[in-house]
Design a protein around this motif. Structure first.
Motif, PDB file in Angstrom:
ATOM      1  N   MET A  45      28.141  53.622  11.215  1.00  0.00           N
ATOM      2  CA  MET A  45      27.047  52.808  12.014  1.00  0.00           C
ATOM      3  C   MET A  45      27.725  51.378  12.562  1.00  0.00           C
ATOM      4  O   MET A  45      28.397  50.674  11.687  1.00  0.00           O
ATOM      5  N   PRO A  46      27.783  51.334  13.836  1.00  0.00           N
ATOM      6  CA  PRO A  46      28.487  50.415  14.416  1.00  0.00           C
ATOM      7  C   PRO A  46      27.700  48.793  14.157  1.00  0.00           C
ATOM      8  O   PRO A  46      26.516  48.655  13.943  1.00  0.00           O
ATOM      9  N   ILE A  47      28.412  47.683  14.292  1.00  0.00           N
ATOM     10  CA  ILE A  47      27.861  46.455  14.284  1.00  0.00           C
ATOM     11  C   ILE A  47      27.537  46.043  15.545  1.00  0.00           C
ATOM     12  O   ILE A  47      28.503  45.866  16.370  1.00  0.00           O
ATOM     13  N   ARG A  48      26.254  45.472  15.598  1.00  0.00           N
ATOM     14  CA  ARG A  48      25.941  44.893  16.672  1.00  0.00           C
ATOM     15  C   ARG A  48      26.621  43.384  16.807  1.00  0.00           C
ATOM     16  O   ARG A  48      26.487  42.725  15.980  1.00  0.00           O
ATOM     17  N   ALA A  49      26.946  43.088  18.035  1.00  0.00           N
ATOM     18  CA  ALA A  49      27.535  41.763  18.198  1.00  0.00           C
ATOM     19  C   ALA A  49      27.286  41.206  19.639  1.00  0.00           C
ATOM     20  O   ALA A  49      27.304  41.971  20.660  1.00  0.00           O
ATOM     21  N   ARG A  50      27.046  39.792  19.768  1.00  0.00           N
ATOM     22  CA  ARG A  50      27.063  39.358  21.114  1.00  0.00           C
ATOM     23  C   ARG A  50      28.559  39.273  21.483  1.00  0.00           C
ATOM     24  O   ARG A  50      28.841  39.323  22.887  1.00  0.00           O
ATOM     25  N   SER A  51      29.547  38.831  20.803  1.00  0.00           N
ATOM     26  CA  SER A  51      30.774  38.695  21.467  1.00  0.00           C
ATOM     27  C   SER A  51      31.919  39.106  20.185  1.00  0.00           C
ATOM     28  O   SER A  51      31.654  39.072  19.333  1.00  0.00           O
ATOM     29  N   ARG A  52      33.125  39.422  20.857  1.00  0.00           N
ATOM     30  CA  ARG A  52      34.326  39.512  19.899  1.00  0.00           C
ATOM     31  C   ARG A  52      35.153  38.236  20.033  1.00  0.00           C
ATOM     32  O   ARG A  52      35.767  38.352  21.151  1.00  0.00           O
ATOM     33  N   VAL A  53      35.288  37.422  19.185  1.00  0.00           N
ATOM     34  CA  VAL A  53      35.953  36.385  19.203  1.00  0.00           C
ATOM     35  C   VAL A  53      37.081  36.284  18.399  1.00  0.00           C
ATOM     36  O   VAL A  53      37.198  36.721  17.221  1.00  0.00           O
ATOM     37  N   GLY A  54      38.392  36.171  18.971  1.00  0.00           N
ATOM     38  CA  GLY A  54      39.439  35.765  18.310  1.00  0.00           C
ATOM     39  C   GLY A  54      39.820  34.817  17.500  1.00  0.00           C
ATOM     40  O   GLY A  54      39.276  33.495  17.819  1.00  0.00           O
ATOM     41  N   GLY A  55      40.635  34.977  16.932  1.00  0.00           N
ATOM     42  CA  GLY A  55      40.725  33.772  16.239  1.00  0.00           C
ATOM     43  C   GLY A  55      40.354  32.734  16.559  1.00  0.00           C
ATOM     44  O   GLY A  55      39.820  32.686  17.544  1.00  0.00           O
ATOM     45  N   GLY A  71      27.299  34.100  12.827  1.00  0.00           N
ATOM     46  CA  GLY A  71      27.093  33.381  14.223  1.00  0.00           C
ATOM     47  C   GLY A  71      27.573  34.326  15.215  1.00  0.00           C
ATOM     48  O   GLY A  71      27.216  34.096  16.175  1.00  0.00           O
ATOM     49  N   ARG A  72      28.646  35.005  14.937  1.00  0.00           N
ATOM     50  CA  ARG A  72      29.346  35.853  16.181  1.00  0.00           C
ATOM     51  C   ARG A  72      28.442  36.955  16.484  1.00  0.00           C
ATOM     52  O   ARG A  72      28.536  37.610  17.524  1.00  0.00           O
ATOM     53  N   THR A  73      27.549  37.643  15.430  1.00  0.00           N
ATOM     54  CA  THR A  73      27.010  38.795  15.630  1.00  0.00           C
ATOM     55  C   THR A  73      25.581  38.572  15.803  1.00  0.00           C
ATOM     56  O   THR A  73      24.861  39.494  15.916  1.00  0.00           O
ATOM     57  N   ALA A 113      32.593  46.272   3.653  1.00  0.00           N
ATOM     58  CA  ALA A 113      33.906  45.774   3.882  1.00  0.00           C
ATOM     59  C   ALA A 113      34.330  44.897   2.981  1.00  0.00           C
ATOM     60  O   ALA A 113      33.629  43.707   2.651  1.00  0.00           O
ATOM     61  N   ILE A 114      35.551  45.191   2.336  1.00  0.00           N
ATOM     62  CA  ILE A 114      36.009  44.524   1.207  1.00  0.00           C
ATOM     63  C   ILE A 114      37.305  43.859   1.764  1.00  0.00           C
ATOM     64  O   ILE A 114      38.257  44.545   2.121  1.00  0.00           O
ATOM     65  N   LEU A 115      37.592  42.617   1.637  1.00  0.00           N
ATOM     66  CA  LEU A 115      38.754  41.977   2.232  1.00  0.00           C
ATOM     67  C   LEU A 115      39.698  41.660   1.045  1.00  0.00           C
ATOM     68  O   LEU A 115      39.616  41.296  -0.047  1.00  0.00           O
ATOM     69  N   ASP A 118      37.148  42.940  13.622  1.00  0.00           N
ATOM     70  CA  ASP A 118      38.189  43.633  14.352  1.00  0.00           C
ATOM     71  C   ASP A 118      38.252  45.213  13.802  1.00  0.00           C
ATOM     72  O   ASP A 118      38.531  45.871  14.258  1.00  0.00           O
ATOM     73  N   THR A 119      38.118  45.128  12.351  1.00  0.00           N
ATOM     74  CA  THR A 119      38.639  46.129  11.237  1.00  0.00           C
ATOM     75  C   THR A 119      37.454  47.217  11.521  1.00  0.00           C
ATOM     76  O   THR A 119      37.408  48.349  11.708  1.00  0.00           O
ATOM     77  N   LEU A 120      36.231  46.389  11.620  1.00  0.00           N
ATOM     78  CA  LEU A 120      34.963  47.223  11.631  1.00  0.00           C
ATOM     79  C   LEU A 120      34.649  47.673  13.035  1.00  0.00           C
ATOM     80  O   LEU A 120      34.105  48.734  13.188  1.00  0.00           O
ATOM     81  N   GLY A 121      35.157  47.144  13.915  1.00  0.00           N
ATOM     82  CA  GLY A 121      34.536  47.311  15.418  1.00  0.00           C
ATOM     83  C   GLY A 121      33.233  46.604  15.504  1.00  0.00           C
ATOM     84  O   GLY A 121      32.273  46.517  14.894  1.00  0.00           O
TER      85      GLY A 121
END
Length: 302
Positions: A1-11, A84-86, A195-197, A296-299
């Motif tokens: 199941m993809p994650i919905r997000a407004r933007s993909r922010v780098g570091g 905040g990012r998603t 997701a486990i970090l 980034d890992t989840l997409g």
């Protein structure tokens, strides 16, 4: 199941533990953060954050006013950054000092077990856990720091005293406990992305004499502790692979960002001369980097 997000922010450390132990205990409800969507828009991602001080962002300010004070939860922790990012609807029950056992039992009076926050309609779960189990990693850091001071930074007194005992504790106890925790999350939220970090590097690969004043670990014990952290991360990764969870590898991206590096470069603060109270823990930049690596890992989908 993809994650919905407004933007993909780098570091784990002594000061944070002492502050938590002496703080007055709060009994506030879990933190909730939700985006406001216009009528008819897709509902926000239902996101639950679990875990220990690395998830809670302990030592960073501002503190989350809705969290129990003893948890030292920060509003700049990586779950809040991800939310905040998603534009996710976040339920944050992270707590400094948490062990896997606190997923099913209360960590403090009036604080519910963390798994209580996970429900059948949860869509995303993130966590860091395992570093506090049996006090293995904390004990290693404290033991090696004390031995390093006594030896004035010479030799490998901690390795000589403890050998592979810490690794055996991870293999015999921490690894199966993390695996069972991930299975319990899956049972409560069968459709969620989990997701486990891994834990970002605390020490460099080799001793840096200039760092001893900040991280008082003997030169021979620096690679010993680094190898122990790698062993813990491998145990977490193994547990993830066996339970269908996603492992977020922080090792490559945190290389060169350890506690020995200068302020502004490091993602983990040193024990002495730290820029914040997050001693041996990620600072705000480190928490943001953990959020970025997770996304980034989840997409993500724009």
């Amino acid at each position: 199941m993809p994650i919905r997000a407004r933007s993909r922010v780098g570091g784990l450390a002594a000061v944070a533990t002492a502050v938590a132990a002496t703080a007055a205990l709060g009994t506030a409800a879990p933190a909730h953060a939700a985006a406001t969507d216009p009528a008819g828009a897709e509902p926000p991602l239902r996101y639950v954050a679990l875990g220990d001080s690395y998830s809670a962002g302990s030592g960073n300010v501002p503190l989350d006013p809705s969290a129990p004070l003893a948890c030292l939860r920060s509003t700049v922790n990586y779950p809040h950054v991800i939310a905040g990012r998603t534009a996710a609807q976040l339920t944050d029950v992270t707590c400094g000092g948490a062990q896997t056992g606190h997923f099913t039992k209360s960590q403090y009076p009036g604080v519910a077990p963390q798994l209580d926050a996970v429900t059948a309609d949860t869509e995303l779960v993130t966590l860091t856990i395992g570093g506090n189990d049996n006090n293995t990693f904390i004990s290693a850091i404290l033991a090696c720091g004390s031995a390093g001071l006594l030896s004035l930074g010479k030799g490998n007194p901690c390795e000589k005293a403890h050998g592979d005992s810490f690794k055996r504790q991870i293999d015999d106890s921490t690894y199966p406990a993390v695996r069972e925790s991930l299975r319990a999350i899956r049972a409560k939220a069968p459709n969620a992305r989990v997701a486990i970090l891994g834990y970002p590097w605390i020490l460099p690969p080799k001793a840096d004499p200039a760092c001893f004043a900040k991280m008082p670990v003997a030169e021979g014990d620096v690679p010993y502790l680094r190898d122990l952290q790698a062993h813990l991360n491998r145990a977490v990764q193994r547990a993830a692979g066996e339970t269908g969870a996603t492992y977020v590898d922080m090792a490559p991206v945190s290389e060169g960002r350890d506690a020995c590096k200068p302020a502004g470069t490091r993602w983990v603060e040193p024990v002495f001369f730290a820029s914040s109270l997050a001693v041996a823990h990620p600072n705000a930049a480190g928490e943001a980097a953990m959020a970025t690596q997770t996304l980034d890992t989840l997409g993500t989908l724009g």
